[in-house]
Design a protein around this motif. Sequence first.
Motif, PDB file in Angstrom:
ATOM      1  N   TYR A  16       0.832  -1.212   0.000  1.00 32.15           N
ATOM      2  CA  TYR A  16       0.000   0.000   0.000  1.00 32.15           C
ATOM      3  C   TYR A  16       0.867   1.263   0.000  1.00 32.15           C
ATOM      4  O   TYR A  16       0.635   2.216  -0.736  1.00 32.15           O
ATOM      5  CB  TYR A  16      -0.928  -0.007   1.227  1.00 32.15           C
ATOM      6  N   GLU A  17       1.914   1.241   0.875  1.00 26.85           N
ATOM      7  CA  GLU A  17       2.797   2.409   0.964  1.00 26.85           C
ATOM      8  C   GLU A  17       3.545   2.620  -0.348  1.00 26.85           C
ATOM      9  O   GLU A  17       3.752   3.751  -0.791  1.00 26.85           O
ATOM     10  CB  GLU A  17       3.794   2.221   2.114  1.00 26.85           C
ATOM     11  N   ARG A  18       3.951   1.532  -0.994  1.00 26.57           N
ATOM     12  CA  ARG A  18       4.644   1.645  -2.274  1.00 26.57           C
ATOM     13  C   ARG A  18       3.726   2.288  -3.339  1.00 26.57           C
ATOM     14  O   ARG A  18       4.138   3.158  -4.098  1.00 26.57           O
ATOM     15  CB  ARG A  18       5.114   0.277  -2.734  1.00 26.57           C
ATOM     16  N   ARG A  19       2.474   1.770  -3.388  1.00 25.22           N
ATOM     17  CA  ARG A  19       1.544   2.333  -4.365  1.00 25.22           C
ATOM     18  C   ARG A  19       1.264   3.819  -4.078  1.00 25.22           C
ATOM     19  O   ARG A  19       1.132   4.631  -4.993  1.00 25.22           O
ATOM     20  CB  ARG A  19       0.241   1.541  -4.343  1.00 25.22           C
ATOM     21  N   LYS A  20       1.228   4.152  -2.802  1.00 22.08           N
ATOM     22  CA  LYS A  20       0.965   5.545  -2.431  1.00 22.08           C
ATOM     23  C   LYS A  20       2.085   6.456  -2.889  1.00 22.08           C
ATOM     24  O   LYS A  20       1.857   7.543  -3.450  1.00 22.08           O
ATOM     25  CB  LYS A  20       0.789   5.615  -0.906  1.00 22.08           C
ATOM     26  N   ARG A  21       3.341   5.994  -2.635  1.00 24.26           N
ATOM     27  CA  ARG A  21       4.485   6.831  -3.079  1.00 24.26           C
ATOM     28  C   ARG A  21       4.532   6.948  -4.606  1.00 24.26           C
ATOM     29  O   ARG A  21       4.879   8.003  -5.149  1.00 24.26           O
ATOM     30  CB  ARG A  21       5.787   6.221  -2.547  1.00 24.26           C
ATOM     31  N   ARG A  22       4.154   5.838  -5.308  1.00 18.21           N
ATOM     32  CA  ARG A  22       4.148   5.872  -6.767  1.00 18.21           C
ATOM     33  C   ARG A  22       3.117   6.891  -7.277  1.00 18.21           C
ATOM     34  O   ARG A  22       3.383   7.628  -8.228  1.00 18.21           O
ATOM     35  CB  ARG A  22       3.840   4.458  -7.301  1.00 18.21           C
ATOM     36  N   ARG A  23       1.934   6.908  -6.651  1.00 23.00           N
ATOM     37  CA  ARG A  23       0.899   7.852  -7.064  1.00 23.00           C
ATOM     38  C   ARG A  23       1.353   9.295  -6.831  1.00 23.00           C
ATOM     39  O   ARG A  23       1.109  10.196  -7.645  1.00 23.00           O
ATOM     40  CB  ARG A  23      -0.403   7.589  -6.301  1.00 23.00           C
ATOM     41  N   LYS A  42       4.446  10.402  -6.848  1.00 25.86           N
ATOM     42  CA  LYS A  42       5.440  10.761  -7.879  1.00 25.86           C
ATOM     43  C   LYS A  42       4.765  11.083  -9.216  1.00 25.86           C
ATOM     44  O   LYS A  42       5.125  12.034  -9.904  1.00 25.86           O
ATOM     45  CB  LYS A  42       6.436   9.614  -8.046  1.00 25.86           C
ATOM     46  N   LEU A  43       3.735  10.259  -9.569  1.00 20.63           N
ATOM     47  CA  LEU A  43       3.031  10.504 -10.831  1.00 20.63           C
ATOM     48  C   LEU A  43       2.306  11.848 -10.807  1.00 20.63           C
ATOM     49  O   LEU A  43       2.283  12.576 -11.806  1.00 20.63           O
ATOM     50  CB  LEU A  43       2.045   9.361 -11.094  1.00 20.63           C
ATOM     51  N   GLN A  44       1.701  12.147  -9.646  1.00 21.38           N
ATOM     52  CA  GLN A  44       1.026  13.428  -9.529  1.00 21.38           C
ATOM     53  C   GLN A  44       1.999  14.593  -9.679  1.00 21.38           C
ATOM     54  O   GLN A  44       1.695  15.616 -10.311  1.00 21.38           O
ATOM     55  CB  GLN A  44       0.285  13.511  -8.190  1.00 21.38           C
ATOM     56  N   ALA A  45       3.180  14.473  -9.080  1.00 21.55           N
ATOM     57  CA  ALA A  45       4.188  15.528  -9.195  1.00 21.55           C
ATOM     58  C   ALA A  45       4.646  15.699 -10.642  1.00 21.55           C
ATOM     59  O   ALA A  45       4.804  16.820 -11.151  1.00 21.55           O
ATOM     60  CB  ALA A  45       5.380  15.217  -8.288  1.00 21.55           C
ATOM     61  N   LEU A  46       4.861  14.529 -11.330  1.00 20.94           N
ATOM     62  CA  LEU A  46       5.265  14.603 -12.739  1.00 20.94           C
ATOM     63  C   LEU A  46       4.174  15.232 -13.595  1.00 20.94           C
ATOM     64  O   LEU A  46       4.442  16.019 -14.513  1.00 20.94           O
ATOM     65  CB  LEU A  46       5.604  13.201 -13.248  1.00 20.94           C
ATOM     66  N   ASN A  47       2.912  14.867 -13.325  1.00 24.48           N
ATOM     67  CA  ASN A  47       1.810  15.455 -14.074  1.00 24.48           C
ATOM     68  C   ASN A  47       1.736  16.976 -13.883  1.00 24.48           C
ATOM     69  O   ASN A  47       1.483  17.746 -14.827  1.00 24.48           O
ATOM     70  CB  ASN A  47       0.486  14.814 -13.660  1.00 24.48           C
ATOM     71  N   GLY A  48       1.940  17.423 -12.636  1.00 20.68           N
ATOM     72  CA  GLY A  48       1.929  18.872 -12.375  1.00 20.68           C
ATOM     73  C   GLY A  48       3.036  19.592 -13.125  1.00 20.68           C
ATOM     74  O   GLY A  48       2.839  20.677 -13.691  1.00 20.68           O
ATOM     75  N   LEU A  49       4.241  18.957 -13.114  1.00 27.59           N
ATOM     76  CA  LEU A  49       5.369  19.557 -13.839  1.00 27.59           C
ATOM     77  C   LEU A  49       5.088  19.622 -15.333  1.00 27.59           C
ATOM     78  O   LEU A  49       5.367  20.623 -16.009  1.00 27.59           O
ATOM     79  CB  LEU A  49       6.640  18.749 -13.564  1.00 27.59           C
ATOM     80  N   TRP A  50       4.532  18.525 -15.854  1.00 21.00           N
ATOM     81  CA  TRP A  50       4.223  18.489 -17.296  1.00 21.00           C
ATOM     82  C   TRP A  50       3.184  19.537 -17.668  1.00 21.00           C
ATOM     83  O   TRP A  50       3.294  20.212 -18.683  1.00 21.00           O
ATOM     84  CB  TRP A  50       3.737  17.087 -17.662  1.00 21.00           C
ATOM     85  N   ASN A  51       2.165  19.684 -16.803  1.00 15.93           N
ATOM     86  CA  ASN A  51       1.145  20.697 -17.073  1.00 15.93           C
ATOM     87  C   ASN A  51       1.743  22.105 -17.086  1.00 15.93           C
ATOM     88  O   ASN A  51       1.395  22.959 -17.929  1.00 15.93           O
ATOM     89  CB  ASN A  51       0.027  20.615 -16.041  1.00 15.93           C
TER      90      ASN A  51
END
Length: 231
Positions: A10-17, A19-28
């Motif tokens: 669960y913690e791994r999936r949370k950290r992955r999400r 990171k993806l959110q941060a990358l999405n914000g940067l891309w936007n």
Amino acid sequence: MKYGPARIRYERRKRRRQKLQALNGLWNALSIILGMATVVVAGYVIWRMSNSSSSVLANEIATATIERYDPIATSTLEPEIKPTFVKNEVTLIPTRPMPTVEDESLYTFDLQASPESISATLFRPDRTCNWAGIAGQAFDLQGRPIPGITVQVTGPMYGKDIQFLSITGSAPIYGLGGYEIFLTDKPSDTKGEYQIRLVDQNGRGLSKRFSFDTSSDCSKNLVIVNFRQIK
């Protein structure tokens, strides 16, 4: 604190999400910056194209205006300036003015007699070889002198075509409708270079233009031209 296998996943999936959110914000953010840059560049290109087109159009209009310019002399105070065109440069060449075309049916005066050259000393004894001019009168249908009409003479003076003006009645030594125009302080021979006519207050002809000659003979330094009303 120790986690079980499920908690770890669960913690791994949370950290992955995260990171993806941060990358999405940067891309936007990068997408917004890139879009703004594109708009700025496009606006600059359009502005440059518009400015360049306006300059070319203005130059074409100015050139077309110059090339259409074709003056017709309506005054003889100064020599007519007739332009010739070489590329975009204008060369000015002085030429003799052309008489204004008028409706001869409107003329109300004609010559009473042909121009005659006499000695100016008959009217003014001091006018010998230091004076040359033209004088005369205007008469109505009954042969009475008419004052107040403009007399216009055109002719050469120091390489230019000059206009001389007088008013009938202003030189009573020649009669009640007398006028006089001084031409030069040295009599000279000319053939048809001078013209005389009557005009109204707006400069429209009351008579045709009549050519007359001048003489270098000091005993013929005054040209007499009389006008008569014909209608």
